[in-house]
Each structure stands twice: as structure tokens, then as C-alpha cells.
Write a protein that holds these residues in place. Sequence first.
Motif, PDB file in Angstrom:
ATOM      1  N   LYS A   1      22.812  45.569  33.346  1.00 22.14           N
ATOM      2  CA  LYS A   1      23.760  46.159  32.398  1.00 22.14           C
ATOM      3  C   LYS A   1      25.161  45.577  32.554  1.00 22.14           C
ATOM      4  O   LYS A   1      25.845  45.303  31.573  1.00 22.14           O
ATOM      5  N   VAL A   2      25.598  45.393  33.789  1.00 23.11           N
ATOM      6  CA  VAL A   2      26.924  44.817  34.032  1.00 23.11           C
ATOM      7  C   VAL A   2      26.975  43.392  33.473  1.00 23.11           C
ATOM      8  O   VAL A   2      27.929  43.013  32.779  1.00 23.11           O
ATOM      9  N   SER A   3      25.946  42.603  33.757  1.00 19.93           N
ATOM     10  CA  SER A   3      25.908  41.214  33.283  1.00 19.93           C
ATOM     11  C   SER A   3      25.900  41.140  31.765  1.00 19.93           C
ATOM     12  O   SER A   3      26.613  40.321  31.167  1.00 19.93           O
ATOM     13  N   GLU A   4      25.094  41.988  31.133  1.00 20.62           N
ATOM     14  CA  GLU A   4      25.076  42.019  29.664  1.00 20.62           C
ATOM     15  C   GLU A   4      26.422  42.467  29.104  1.00 20.62           C
ATOM     16  O   GLU A   4      26.880  41.952  28.079  1.00 20.62           O
ATOM     17  N   GLY A   5      27.073  43.410  29.769  1.00 18.27           N
ATOM     18  CA  GLY A   5      28.400  43.853  29.355  1.00 18.27           C
ATOM     19  C   GLY A   5      29.416  42.729  29.447  1.00 18.27           C
ATOM     20  O   GLY A   5      30.260  42.554  28.559  1.00 18.27           O
ATOM     21  N   VAL A   6      29.334  41.941  30.515  1.00 15.69           N
ATOM     22  CA  VAL A   6      30.224  40.791  30.681  1.00 15.69           C
ATOM     23  C   VAL A   6      29.973  39.765  29.583  1.00 15.69           C
ATOM     24  O   VAL A   6      30.913  39.262  28.964  1.00 15.69           O
TER      25      VAL A   6
ATOM     26  N   ILE B   1      41.008  33.949  29.177  1.00 16.23           N
ATOM     27  CA  ILE B   1      40.532  35.027  28.300  1.00 16.23           C
ATOM     28  C   ILE B   1      39.198  35.553  28.819  1.00 16.23           C
ATOM     29  O   ILE B   1      38.979  36.762  28.923  1.00 16.23           O
ATOM     30  N   ALA B   2      38.301  34.641  29.184  1.00 19.27           N
ATOM     31  CA  ALA B   2      36.988  35.035  29.702  1.00 19.27           C
ATOM     32  C   ALA B   2      37.131  35.809  31.010  1.00 19.27           C
ATOM     33  O   ALA B   2      36.452  36.826  31.216  1.00 19.27           O
ATOM     34  N   GLY B   3      38.005  35.368  31.886  1.00 16.60           N
ATOM     35  CA  GLY B   3      38.209  36.045  33.166  1.00 16.60           C
ATOM     36  C   GLY B   3      38.754  37.446  33.003  1.00 16.60           C
ATOM     37  O   GLY B   3      38.298  38.391  33.661  1.00 16.60           O
ATOM     38  N   ILE B   4      39.728  37.607  32.109  1.00 12.70           N
ATOM     39  CA  ILE B   4      40.298  38.927  31.845  1.00 12.70           C
ATOM     40  C   ILE B   4      39.236  39.860  31.287  1.00 12.70           C
ATOM     41  O   ILE B   4      39.094  40.998  31.724  1.00 12.70           O
ATOM     42  N   ALA B   5      38.466  39.362  30.327  1.00 14.80           N
ATOM     43  CA  ALA B   5      37.418  40.182  29.713  1.00 14.80           C
ATOM     44  C   ALA B   5      36.366  40.578  30.743  1.00 14.80           C
ATOM     45  O   ALA B   5      35.930  41.733  30.786  1.00 14.80           O
ATOM     46  N   ALA B   6      35.967  39.651  31.597  1.00 11.29           N
ATOM     47  CA  ALA B   6      34.917  39.923  32.581  1.00 11.29           C
ATOM     48  C   ALA B   6      35.358  40.977  33.597  1.00 11.29           C
ATOM     49  O   ALA B   6      34.597  41.890  33.915  1.00 11.29           O
ATOM     50  N   ILE B   7      36.571  40.867  34.105  1.00 10.96           N
ATOM     51  CA  ILE B   7      37.033  41.776  35.159  1.00 10.96           C
ATOM     52  C   ILE B   7      37.221  43.187  34.614  1.00 10.96           C
ATOM     53  O   ILE B   7      37.210  44.160  35.371  1.00 10.96           O
ATOM     54  N   GLU B   8      37.363  43.339  33.300  1.00 15.63           N
ATOM     55  CA  GLU B   8      37.545  44.659  32.698  1.00 15.63           C
ATOM     56  C   GLU B   8      36.233  45.429  32.521  1.00 15.63           C
ATOM     57  O   GLU B   8      36.250  46.618  32.232  1.00 15.63           O
ATOM     58  N   VAL B   9      35.099  44.770  32.712  1.00 15.40           N
ATOM     59  CA  VAL B   9      33.804  45.429  32.550  1.00 15.40           C
ATOM     60  C   VAL B   9      33.541  46.327  33.750  1.00 15.40           C
ATOM     61  O   VAL B   9      33.679  45.912  34.907  1.00 15.40           O
ATOM     62  N   GLU B  10      33.171  47.569  33.469  1.00 10.81           N
ATOM     63  CA  GLU B  10      32.871  48.528  34.537  1.00 10.81           C
ATOM     64  C   GLU B  10      31.703  48.022  35.374  1.00 10.81           C
ATOM     65  O   GLU B  10      30.680  47.605  34.844  1.00 10.81           O
ATOM     66  N   GLY B  11      31.879  48.035  36.683  1.00  5.25           N
ATOM     67  CA  GLY B  11      30.843  47.571  37.596  1.00  5.25           C
ATOM     68  C   GLY B  11      31.147  46.199  38.172  1.00  5.25           C
ATOM     69  O   GLY B  11      30.539  45.789  39.148  1.00  5.25           O
ATOM     70  N   VAL B  12      32.102  45.472  37.559  1.00  2.00           N
ATOM     71  CA  VAL B  12      32.507  44.178  38.103  1.00  2.00           C
ATOM     72  C   VAL B  12      33.551  44.426  39.182  1.00  2.00           C
ATOM     73  O   VAL B  12      34.572  45.057  38.934  1.00  2.00           O
ATOM     74  N   SER B  13      33.265  43.946  40.384  1.00  2.00           N
ATOM     75  CA  SER B  13      34.195  44.120  41.499  1.00  2.00           C
ATOM     76  C   SER B  13      35.264  43.034  41.477  1.00  2.00           C
ATOM     77  O   SER B  13      36.447  43.310  41.595  1.00  2.00           O
TER      78      SER B  13
ATOM     79  N   ILE C   1      27.562  41.492  46.097  1.00  2.00           N
ATOM     80  CA  ILE C   1      27.628  42.928  45.822  1.00  2.00           C
ATOM     81  C   ILE C   1      28.688  43.513  46.733  1.00  2.00           C
ATOM     82  O   ILE C   1      28.699  43.252  47.942  1.00  2.00           O
ATOM     83  N   LYS C   2      29.574  44.324  46.165  1.00  2.00           N
ATOM     84  CA  LYS C   2      30.605  44.982  46.959  1.00  2.00           C
ATOM     85  C   LYS C   2      30.080  46.364  47.373  1.00  2.00           C
ATOM     86  O   LYS C   2      29.715  47.174  46.530  1.00  2.00           O
ATOM     87  N   MET C   3      30.078  46.591  48.673  1.00  3.16           N
ATOM     88  CA  MET C   3      29.654  47.890  49.193  1.00  3.16           C
ATOM     89  C   MET C   3      30.831  48.852  49.129  1.00  3.16           C
ATOM     90  O   MET C   3      31.959  48.482  49.472  1.00  3.16           O
ATOM     91  N   ASN C   4      30.593  50.059  48.653  1.00  2.00           N
ATOM     92  CA  ASN C   4      31.642  51.073  48.589  1.00  2.00           C
ATOM     93  C   ASN C   4      31.903  51.605  49.993  1.00  2.00           C
ATOM     94  O   ASN C   4      30.979  51.918  50.735  1.00  2.00           O
ATOM     95  N   LYS C   5      33.180  51.745  50.340  1.00  2.00           N
ATOM     96  CA  LYS C   5      33.539  52.325  51.635  1.00  2.00           C
ATOM     97  C   LYS C   5      33.778  53.812  51.437  1.00  2.00           C
ATOM     98  O   LYS C   5      34.500  54.216  50.564  1.00  2.00           O
ATOM     99  N   GLU C   6      33.132  54.595  52.248  1.00  2.00           N
ATOM    100  CA  GLU C   6      33.284  56.043  52.126  1.00  2.00           C
ATOM    101  C   GLU C   6      33.926  56.618  53.353  1.00  2.00           C
ATOM    102  O   GLU C   6      33.909  56.155  54.403  1.00  2.00           O
TER     103      GLU C   6
ATOM    104  N   VAL D   1      29.384  42.307  41.817  1.00  2.00           N
ATOM    105  CA  VAL D   1      29.253  43.635  41.217  1.00  2.00           C
ATOM    106  C   VAL D   1      29.354  44.713  42.286  1.00  2.00           C
ATOM    107  O   VAL D   1      29.146  44.449  43.472  1.00  2.00           O
ATOM    108  N   GLU D   2      29.679  45.908  41.853  1.00  2.00           N
ATOM    109  CA  GLU D   2      29.773  47.041  42.758  1.00  2.00           C
ATOM    110  C   GLU D   2      28.369  47.555  43.062  1.00  2.00           C
ATOM    111  O   GLU D   2      27.518  47.638  42.175  1.00  2.00           O
TER     112      GLU D   2
END
Length: 120
Positions: free
Chosen positions: A84-89, A24-36, A115-120, A76-77
Motif C-alpha cells: 500500500k505504501v509503495s502504491e501510494g508513492v 518534486i518526486a522526493g517531496i511527493a514520496a516523503i509525504e506518503v503515510e508509512g514512508v520513513s 524498514i524503520k522500527m518504532n521505538k517505544e 518504510v515504517e
Amino acid sequence: MSDMINEEEKIGKISIADGVVASIAGIAAIEVEGVSKLTGNISKELVAKLGKKNLANGVKVEITDGNVVVDVSLEVEYGTSIKKVSEGVQEKVKQAIENMTGLHVRVVNVVVSGIKMNKE
């Protein structure tokens, strides 16, 4: 059993395994925006493919007398606010566990391990 939560009810006993609470915790955490991904290498893309299985990776749960302590390790991304991401989690994990199990979440510790680097 030490890895089970037991509550006596009027018509029987309810047991919730630690692994269920961790999922349950894992599902909730991965759904937070900014979590890679969770440190257990479960990315959002992999979650979509697996159907949200094995999401206890990167999550440790300790349950004592109906009180839950959760440790979540994640990546995180890049460019997002780690705070903010950590507090959201923390909030999302707490709400999900309490709403689904009725247990009290005493603490949610978040470890940002990358930290996940965005590929452009």
C-alpha cells in the motif's frame, strides 16, 4: 542539454531540469503515510528542519521526449503495508510530476530498501 526538458511555446521556450523533477518526486514520496525516509537519508524530521531542500536524494529521474521514468528508493515504517505504501508513492509521485510540469510519467519504480522500527 541532455539534462533539460525543452518545450517550444508560442512566446518562448520552457526548460525544466531533471533535478527539479527529482525534487518534486522526493517531496511527493516523503509525504506518503508509512514512508520513513528516502534512501538518501532524508527523514520526515529532517525535511521539516531543512524546508524540503535536497529531496532528490534517493530519486533517479530519466526524461526522454517528455516521458518520465522515476526510480524512488525508500524506507518504510514497521507495521505498514509495503504494498500500500509503495502504491501510494507511485500514485502521488506520478500526480505531482504531471500536475506541476505537464510531463507524462510513464513509470514509477519503488525500491523498499529498509524498514524503520518504532521505538517505544
